[in-house]
Every structure is written in C-alpha cells, then in structure tokens.
Write an enzyme that holds these catalytic residues in place. Structure first.
Site, PDB file in Angstrom:
ATOM      1  N   VAL A  96       0.912  -1.391   0.171  1.00 20.36           N
ATOM      2  CA  VAL A  96       0.216   0.245   0.260  1.00 20.36           C
ATOM      3  C   VAL A  96       1.227   1.313   0.187  1.00 20.36           C
ATOM      4  O   VAL A  96       1.810   1.628   1.179  1.00 20.36           O
ATOM      5  CB  VAL A  96      -1.042   0.155   1.521  1.00 20.36           C
ATOM      6  N   HIS A 100       3.218   4.305   6.291  1.00 18.39           N
ATOM      7  CA  HIS A 100       2.620   3.759   7.213  1.00 18.39           C
ATOM      8  C   HIS A 100       3.413   2.319   7.785  1.00 18.39           C
ATOM      9  O   HIS A 100       4.582   1.855   7.317  1.00 18.39           O
ATOM     10  CB  HIS A 100       0.853   2.685   6.889  1.00 18.39           C
TER      11      HIS A 100
HETATM   12  P1  5GP Z   1       2.465  -3.201   3.424  1.00 23.00           P
HETATM   13  O1  5GP Z   1       2.390  -4.682   3.164  1.00 23.00           O
HETATM   14  O2  5GP Z   1       2.411  -2.389   2.600  1.00 23.00           O
HETATM   15  O3  5GP Z   1       3.999  -3.182   4.285  1.00 23.00           O
HETATM   16  O4  5GP Z   1       1.457  -3.133   4.619  1.00 23.00           O
HETATM   17  C1  5GP Z   1      -0.259  -3.030   4.052  1.00 23.00           C
HETATM   18  C2  5GP Z   1      -0.745  -3.715   4.933  1.00 23.00           C
HETATM   19  O5  5GP Z   1      -1.921  -2.779   5.202  1.00 23.00           O
HETATM   20  C3  5GP Z   1      -0.735  -5.510   5.480  1.00 23.00           C
HETATM   21  O6  5GP Z   1      -0.432  -5.597   6.170  1.00 23.00           O
HETATM   22  C4  5GP Z   1      -2.216  -5.270   4.819  1.00 23.00           C
HETATM   23  O7  5GP Z   1      -2.831  -6.200   5.428  1.00 23.00           O
HETATM   24  C5  5GP Z   1      -2.883  -3.843   5.087  1.00 23.00           C
HETATM   25  N1  5GP Z   1      -4.610  -3.681   4.131  1.00 23.00           N
HETATM   26  C6  5GP Z   1      -4.098  -4.323   2.959  1.00 23.00           C
HETATM   27  N2  5GP Z   1      -5.637  -3.883   2.898  1.00 23.00           N
HETATM   28  C7  5GP Z   1      -6.771  -3.771   4.309  1.00 23.00           C
HETATM   29  C8  5GP Z   1      -7.294  -2.769   4.217  1.00 23.00           C
HETATM   30  O8  5GP Z   1      -8.282  -2.811   3.446  1.00 23.00           O
HETATM   31  N3  5GP Z   1      -7.619  -2.626   5.544  1.00 23.00           N
HETATM   32  C9  5GP Z   1      -7.079  -2.500   6.823  1.00 23.00           C
HETATM   33  N4  5GP Z   1      -7.696  -2.531   8.236  1.00 23.00           N
HETATM   34  N5  5GP Z   1      -5.749  -2.819   6.138  1.00 23.00           N
HETATM   35  C10 5GP Z   1      -5.548  -3.571   5.122  1.00 23.00           C
END
Ligand code: 5GP
Ligand code: ZN
Length: 114
Positions: A96, A100
């Site tokens: 994403v 974050h």
């Molecule tokens: P990244 O992989 O980019 O570091 O973390 C993205 C995080 O966003 C993942 O841990 C994933 O589970 C979480 N995530 C993806 N879609 C959603 C969503 O619609 N709602 C929530 N609460 N978390 C999400």
C-alpha cells in the site's frame, strides 16, 4: 489521493477498526494481523513511501513513532517488547503506497526479519 486505499480509510469511505486518531494521524488494526497486536499508523496527508518524506515531515514522522510506542504501551507491551516496521517499496514488501508504520506485539519476533 484518489484511489489510495489508506486515504479512503482516513476519509471514512472504507471501514476500518480505528484505535486512535488526531489531527495528523490515524491508527487502525491491520486487516490481516501478523501478531496479536498489529496496528497501522498512517499520516492523514498522502505520502507514498519513506522515500517521499522530506524535512517538512520530520514532526509527523516523530509523531508516528511516538504514537507507536504509546499504543504498544497502552496494551502492556512497553517492557515486554514490540516491533515497528516501515516497508519501503517492492523488495521490502510494501503493498500500500501510503506510508504507514506497522506496530506488532504479543509474540516473540524473529531476527533478521524475513
Ligand atoms: P505493507 O505490505 O504495504 O507494508 O502493508 C500494508 C498492510 O495493509 C498489510 O499488512 C495489509 O494486511 C494491510 N491492509 C491491506 N488492505 C487493508 C484494508 O482494507 N484494511 C486494513 N485495515 N488493512 C489493510
Ligand atoms: Zn493515500
């Protein structure tokens, strides 16, 4: 930013289990938790990744990090320990592209991370 999942969560267009919010940050539970506590801390402003943070974001970045410690502390993980993670771009597993901070706790964490 149009089409950004986390901007849509911040705007309330997509539901999330929020655990904290203020003028600059929102924190909510990860939809696919990797530990008993797995909270995501996101700035209200859209910044795609760590690569896009500038000096104007220094206070914001500090607030995110301090909020991570506060949330972990509220849940009793301050002494026991917790993990904070910023994934940046593909090889680190960022999926994403709205910066974050992951805050994980409640189980032993391996090192080095996978
Ligand atoms: P990244 O992989 O980019 O570091 O973390 C993205 C995080 O966003 C993942 O841990 C994933 O589970 C979480 N995530 C993806 N879609 C959603 C969503 O619609 N709602 C929530 N609460 N978390 C999400
Ligand atoms: Zn966004």
């Amino acid at each position: 930013m149009a089409g950004c999942l986390f901007c849509r969560i911040i705007a309330g267009e997509i539901p999330a289990s929020k655990v904290y919010e203020d003028d600059t940050l929102v924190a909510f539970n990860d939809i696919n938790p990797q530990a008993p506590m797995h909270v995501l801390i996101v700035p209200r402003v859209h910044v795609a990744s760590l690569n896009d943070l500038g000096p104007e974001h220094d206070a914001l970045a500090g607030a995110m990090i301090r909020r991570a410690a506060a949330i972990a502390g509220d849940r009793g993980f301050a002494a026991r320990g917790f993990r904070t993670v910023f994934n940046c771009n593909a090889e680190a597993g960022q999926t994403v592209f709205h910066v974050h901070l992951h805050v994980l706790g409640g189980r032993p964490m391996g090192w080095p991370p996978g």
